[in-house]
Write a protein that holds these residues in place. Structure first.
Motif, short mmCIF file in Angstrom:
data_model
loop_
_atom_site.label_atom_id
_atom_site.label_comp_id
_atom_site.label_asym_id
_atom_site.label_seq_id
_atom_site.Cartn_x
_atom_site.Cartn_y
_atom_site.Cartn_z
N THR A 300 0.86 -1.18 0.00
CA THR A 300 0.00 0.00 0.00
C THR A 300 0.89 1.23 0.00
O THR A 300 1.85 1.31 0.78
N ILE A 301 0.60 2.17 -0.90
CA ILE A 301 1.42 3.38 -1.03
C ILE A 301 0.51 4.60 -0.86
O ILE A 301 -0.51 4.71 -1.55
N TYR A 302 0.92 5.51 0.05
CA TYR A 302 0.18 6.75 0.27
C TYR A 302 1.08 7.94 -0.08
O TYR A 302 2.01 8.26 0.67
N PRO A 303 0.85 8.62 -1.22
CA PRO A 303 1.58 9.86 -1.48
C PRO A 303 1.19 10.93 -0.45
O PRO A 303 0.06 10.95 0.06
N PHE A 304 2.13 11.83 -0.13
CA PHE A 304 1.82 12.89 0.83
C PHE A 304 2.51 14.19 0.42
O PHE A 304 3.46 14.20 -0.35
N ASN A 305 2.00 15.30 0.96
CA ASN A 305 2.63 16.62 0.82
C ASN A 305 2.34 17.42 2.09
O ASN A 305 1.88 16.85 3.09
N GLU A 306 2.58 18.74 2.06
CA GLU A 306 2.39 19.55 3.26
C GLU A 306 0.95 19.54 3.75
O GLU A 306 0.67 19.74 4.94
#
Length: 589
Positions: A300-306
């Motif tokens: 499972t991959i969760y992209p993230f940012n600020e």
């Protein structure tokens, strides 16, 4: 990638691989037992609709695929869910009440076809009361700084068959979303972003045919300042559901434009993270990870940012291959393999009329297998040597393997490919159509069948061409050659140029090149030139242009020293028996 023959594997790697290969080989050679249901047992009645389904473990089986349906072998409730090596499964939204539920367990393998077990069944109980409220709602109660793009999710309520959800800015309010039936799902994605920096009240009310859950309280969270969350990504290598994945792959996924990093979790079942747990990567790939052979892994991959991380990203799976590599060699930084590298062609042709068409392996290996594939992909073994005799077209499977020895025992590392056998045959020239021009002719070669042929003229050694048409050929006899490209033979035909009909030419070309410059009676083979006493030539209006005797060169196309134009002209020949022969011909310049 190193050559397979240069590979030296430490025993610490070979031993477990060998054990797994031997275990699977033993398992494959014996009668396979399918697992029995443990809970609920086969035939059980009055089963709770929120039951967890469990089954016996089967030795040597690397994984299980589960389907649930309301008919034997059906999958209308759950369609082929890969649960890895887990021995239980809990349907996330429960089961329908008072229904016979059929569970079909498929034994998942890496080196042989999967085994689909007979369906087993149990009957669920009828509902007797309305459901309770959901025990948890996400975002959690009193959570703050929640992205306004969030979706809403909740735990399943036992015996619920659907849910109403409402959203508002006050307790039990519904000005954002009036009470909406989302049916038997456990999440809701608002079609528009929620208002920023606002208290959002969520009310979820489960229901079933008995009625609604009673006194369900609202949950509240506070949204953060407006921000844009990244979207989810998907795997590139290996792709979702891929099998035969190398044991030491670099995992890669699609880049998300506004993501600054990715949180990655990998486990050996859908429910744990025993390989990687929430590891952070700032690029779209992992370091090389050495996986066990013959296992299914869940990523499972969760992209993230600020602003936060993507919401609702789905789990993907891949399965590793047998213990033959590729392995990552830390010393050389290369991937090492034991499987033979195949150079066998994608298609092979056999010739009709040959009593025996023998196809030979092109790759160096310790052993070979050849299979015929039917329309459903089923395999029939044809040969276990480097050669196979094939007499019909279709799809076939070619397999080459090498034997790996460890501690006095042997196991195989194999590579295979599907190839197609095409039927070919020696050509058969049906006709050569001749088109006569002014100073040249064109040939169209017609074969009895449309085979894989090429064509040459006047020389059996070529050059050959793909086209069956030859143009601008000199006005003389030629030999045509037709060759089967797959080596089934060459045929030839002599094309004799016949410019006349019963001895009177169809045309002539008085252009001074010394070829066909005169029009004259040419007696057919076996006839006497003196059969014709005189020939008269006329224009299209019937005006006499020339009188030709059979013992002269013939007419040169002139009238009173002036060259006449290209056109059709008529003749009348008087035979020695006073028979009159009439016809026409063309003057071409």
């Amino acid at each position: 990638m190193k050559n397979k023959w240069d590979l030296r594997i430490p025993k610490i790697l070979v031993a477990p691989m060998f054990f797994m290969a031997m275990l699977l080989g033993i398992f494959k050679s014996t009668a396979q037992e399918c697992p029995a249901l443990i809970n609920p047992a086969n035939g059980t009645t009055l089963v709770p609709v929120d039951a967890t389904i469990s089954w016996e473990a089967v030795v040597g089986v690397p994984g299980y695929i589960i389907s649930l349906g309301t008919t034997e072998g059906g999958n209308d409730i759950l369609n082929e869910k890969n649960v890895g090596s887990a021995k239980s499964y809990t349907p996330p939204t429960g089961l329908p009440e008072n229904t016979e539920i059929f569970i079909t367990i498929t034994l998942f393998f890496f080196n042989q076809p999967n085994i689909i077990c007979d369906s087993q069944s149990f009957v669920t109980a009828a509902l007797s009361e309305a459901p309770n409220c959901s025990s948890s709602i996400s975002p959690s109660n009193n959570a703050i700084d929640i992205n306004s793009s969030t979706n809403i999710s909740w735990n399943a309520a036992p015996s619920a068959t659907g849910y109403f959800i409402s959203l508002g800015t006050t307790e039990n309010g519904d000005e954002i979303l009036a009470s909406t039936d989302v049916e038997n799902t456990l999440s809701y994605n608002p079609p528009a972003d929620l208002p920023a920096e606002t208290d959002i009240y969520v009310t979820v009310i489960p229901y079933n045919r008995i009625g609604l859950a009673d006194s369900c309280s609202s949950s509240v969270f506070t949204t953060a300042a407006a921000a844009v969350l990244p979207l989810c990504t998907s795997m590139i290598s290996p792709f979702d559901g891929e099998t035969n994945v190398p044991l030491s792959p670099t995992l890669e996924w699609n880049a998300v434009p506004n993501a600054i990093g990715y949180r990655v979790s990998i486990g050996t079942s859908p429910f744990n993270k025993d390989i990687l747990e929430d590891a952070i990567f700032y690029k779209t790939s992992t370091l090389i990870i050495n996986f066990e052979p013959n296992r299914t892994f869940f990523i499972t991959i969760y992209p993230f940012n600020e602003a936060g991380e993507a919401i609702g990203c789905t789990q993907e799976t891949f399965s590793t291959l047998l213990g033959c590599g590729p392995y990552f060699d830390p010393e050389s930084g290369e991937l090492l393999v034991l499987n033979p590298e195949l150079n066998f062609p994608d298609s092979v042709s056999i010739c009709i009329g040959n009593d025996l068409d023998v196809i030979t392996a092109t790759d160096e290996a310790d052993g070979y297998r050849w299979y015929k594939l039917d329309d459903n992909g089923n395999e029939t073994l044809l040969s276990t040597t480097a050669e196979v005799s094939i007499d019909e077209e279709g799809e076939y499977l070619y397999e080459a393997y090498i034997n790996i020895e460890d501690s006095g025992r042997t196991f195989e590392c194999s590579s295979s490919k599907i190839f197609r056998v095409e039927i070919s045959q020696k050509p058969d020239i049906d006709d050569v159509k001749v088109q006569i021009g002014a100073n040249s002719v064109n040939y169209d070669v017609i074969t009895a069948i449309n085979g894989n042929y090429d064509y040459a003229i006047d020389n059996e050694d070529g050059p050959y061409q793909d086209s069956n048409r030859f143009t601008n050929i000199s006005l003389q006899n030629h030999t045509i050659y037709v060759r089967d490209k797959d080596g089934c033979g060459i045929v030839e035909r002599l094309v004799e140029l016949d410019l006349t009909v019963n001895g009177f030419p169809n045309f002539f070309t008085p252009n001074g090149d010394g070829i066909n410059d005169y029009w004259q009676f040419i007696p057919p083979v076996g006839t006497d030139k003196n059969n014709v006493s005189v020939i008269y030539i006329f224009d299209k209006f019937g005006a006499l242009l020339a009188q030709v005797a059979p013992n002269t060169d013939g007419w040169n196309g002139n009238l009173n020293g002036r060259a006449l134009p290209e056109s059709n002209y008529w003749f009348k020949a008087i035979a020695t028996n006073n028979k009159i022969i009439k016809g026409h011909f063309s003057l071409k310049r």
